[in-house]
Write an enzyme that holds these catalytic residues in place. Structure first.
Site, short mmCIF file in Angstrom:
data_model
loop_
_atom_site.label_atom_id
_atom_site.label_comp_id
_atom_site.label_asym_id
_atom_site.label_seq_id
_atom_site.Cartn_x
_atom_site.Cartn_y
_atom_site.Cartn_z
N VAL A 1 0.86 -1.19 0.00
CA VAL A 1 0.00 0.00 0.00
C VAL A 1 0.89 1.23 0.00
O VAL A 1 1.57 1.53 1.00
CB VAL A 1 -0.92 0.02 1.24
CG1 VAL A 1 -1.84 1.24 1.21
CG2 VAL A 1 -1.74 -1.26 1.34
N GLY B 1 1.55 5.23 0.23
CA GLY B 1 0.83 6.21 1.05
C GLY B 1 0.27 5.56 2.32
O GLY B 1 -0.63 6.11 2.96
N GLY C 1 1.35 5.39 5.17
CA GLY C 1 1.66 6.05 6.44
C GLY C 1 0.59 7.01 6.92
O GLY C 1 0.71 7.54 8.03
N SER C 2 -0.43 7.23 6.14
CA SER C 2 -1.37 8.30 6.53
C SER C 2 -2.77 8.03 5.97
O SER C 2 -2.93 7.25 5.02
CB SER C 2 -0.84 9.63 5.97
OG SER C 2 -1.69 10.70 6.31
N ILE D 1 -6.05 7.56 4.20
CA ILE D 1 -6.71 6.43 3.54
C ILE D 1 -5.77 5.23 3.46
O ILE D 1 -6.17 4.09 3.74
CB ILE D 1 -7.18 6.86 2.13
CG1 ILE D 1 -8.32 7.89 2.25
CG2 ILE D 1 -7.61 5.66 1.30
CD1 ILE D 1 -8.73 8.56 0.95
N VAL E 1 7.19 7.26 -4.87
CA VAL E 1 6.53 6.61 -6.01
C VAL E 1 6.77 7.35 -7.33
O VAL E 1 6.53 6.79 -8.40
CB VAL E 1 5.01 6.43 -5.79
CG1 VAL E 1 4.72 5.46 -4.67
CG2 VAL E 1 4.30 7.77 -5.59
N TYR F 1 -4.43 18.53 -9.91
CA TYR F 1 -4.92 17.35 -9.18
C TYR F 1 -6.04 16.65 -9.96
O TYR F 1 -6.02 15.42 -10.10
CB TYR F 1 -5.42 17.81 -7.81
CG TYR F 1 -5.87 16.70 -6.89
CD1 TYR F 1 -4.94 15.94 -6.18
CD2 TYR F 1 -7.22 16.43 -6.71
CE1 TYR F 1 -5.36 14.92 -5.33
CE2 TYR F 1 -7.64 15.42 -5.86
CZ TYR F 1 -6.71 14.68 -5.17
OH TYR F 1 -7.12 13.67 -4.33
N SER G 1 -4.60 14.84 -12.85
CA SER G 1 -3.88 13.62 -12.45
C SER G 1 -4.85 12.50 -12.13
O SER G 1 -4.63 11.34 -12.48
CB SER G 1 -2.96 13.91 -11.24
OG SER G 1 -3.70 14.07 -10.04
#
Ligand code: NAP
Length: 256
Positions: A14, A16, A18-19, A21, A69, A163, A166
């Site tokens: 997974v 991200g 660390g935070s 979602i 990433v 954003y 993306s």
């Protein structure tokens, strides 16, 4: 109600993790029996997630690994490290790493546009490519790739030209990956969260929230765990005939 145990013996990565979602996804996967690789550029927060997993879900072996990433070498190192540690590639991959650098179209700096595309879109491409290549090379004919788009990739959002572009790209990438990877037994699906309470959204201006809130049919922001519920479904065999789709987890935002 106890979570079902649909991911026993599965290995998941997974980004991200660390935070927000990503952390909730790590916890949900571990609660369903998966071994989880928490991958994040923020080593400290990745290790905090790892501590939560190690304390609450002891039956499996979880690890935390640093990754950026947006960099091919870093993603390559991550997937190699996973294979060295577990002697197999992860059959579940969630790309939850993401950033915002908000500004209006007329004021957006080129580097802020590029950075968001690099992390959110290229980062999803690099991780999806590295994990699916490793699965194909290992002859593992079962995988679930889960990408994280956004409702704003569909409808746009003022101040988020980079954003929203993306995230629209992430949806297209996911559908194409589904077409190319189905012959290898790898399913690819995209989650489209709406407004979810996480560090990413905690500083949203009140005037933005007061405009958005009335548009959410459920009348509140979502919780990371509610996005994780859908990721667990997509990772599990309960969704074995689902690929190439996007699922909104947005409490009915923007449907009217
Ligand atoms: P978050 O709490 O900010 O978590 C994102 C995590 O990704 C952070 O740990 C962050 O590390 C990490 N990250 C950022 N750049 C990275 C990179 N280059 N390589 C590896 N890790 C990186 O955000 P969230 O709300 O959980 O969002 C998770 C995903 O859901 C994102 O893709 C986001 O766009 C998407 N999403 C969120 C919402 C929402 O309302 N929250 C809505 C729609 C979509 P740092 O702490 O160092 O930045």
């Amino acid at each position: 109600m106890a979570a079902p145990c649909r991911l026993i013996s599965r290995l998941a990565v997974v980004s991200g993790g660390g935070s927000g979602i990503g952390r909730a996804v790590c916890q949900r996967f571990a609660s369903e029996g998966a071994s989880v690789v928490v991958a994040d550029r923020n080593e400290e927060s990745a290790h905090k997630t790892l501590e939560l997993l190690s304390r609450n879900y002891r039956g499996q072996e979880h690890v935390a690994l640093e990754v950026d990433v947006s960099l091919k070498e870093s993603v390559g190192r991550l997937v190699n490290a996973i294979q060295s540690h577990y002697f197999q590639p992860p059959s579940i991959c969630v790309s939850a790493a993401g950033i915002t650098q908000d500004e209006f179209l007329l004021k957006m700096e080129e580097e802020d546009f590029d950075r968001v595309i690099q992390v959110n879109l290229k980062g999803t491409f690099l991780l999806t490519q590295a994990v699916s290549s490793a699965l194909v090379a290992a002859g593992i004919s079962k995988g679930s790739i889960i990408t994280v788009g956004s409702i704003v990739g569909k409808v746009g959002n003022v101040g988020q030209i980079n954003y929203s572009a993306s995230k629209a790209g992430v949806e297209g990438l996911t559908r194409t990956a589904a077409k190319e990877l189905s012959k290898y037994g790898i399913r690819c699906n995209c989650i489209l969260p709406g407004f979810i309470a996480s560090p990413m959204t905690e500083n949203l201006p009140e005037k933005v929230m007061s405009k958005v809130s009335p548009l959410i049919l459920m009348g509140r922001m979502g919780k990371p765990a509610e996005v994780a519920d859908v990721c667990a479904f997509l990772a599990s065999d309960d969704s074995q005939y689902i690929t190439g789709v996007s699922i909104e987890v947005a409490g009915g935002l923007f449907i009217g």
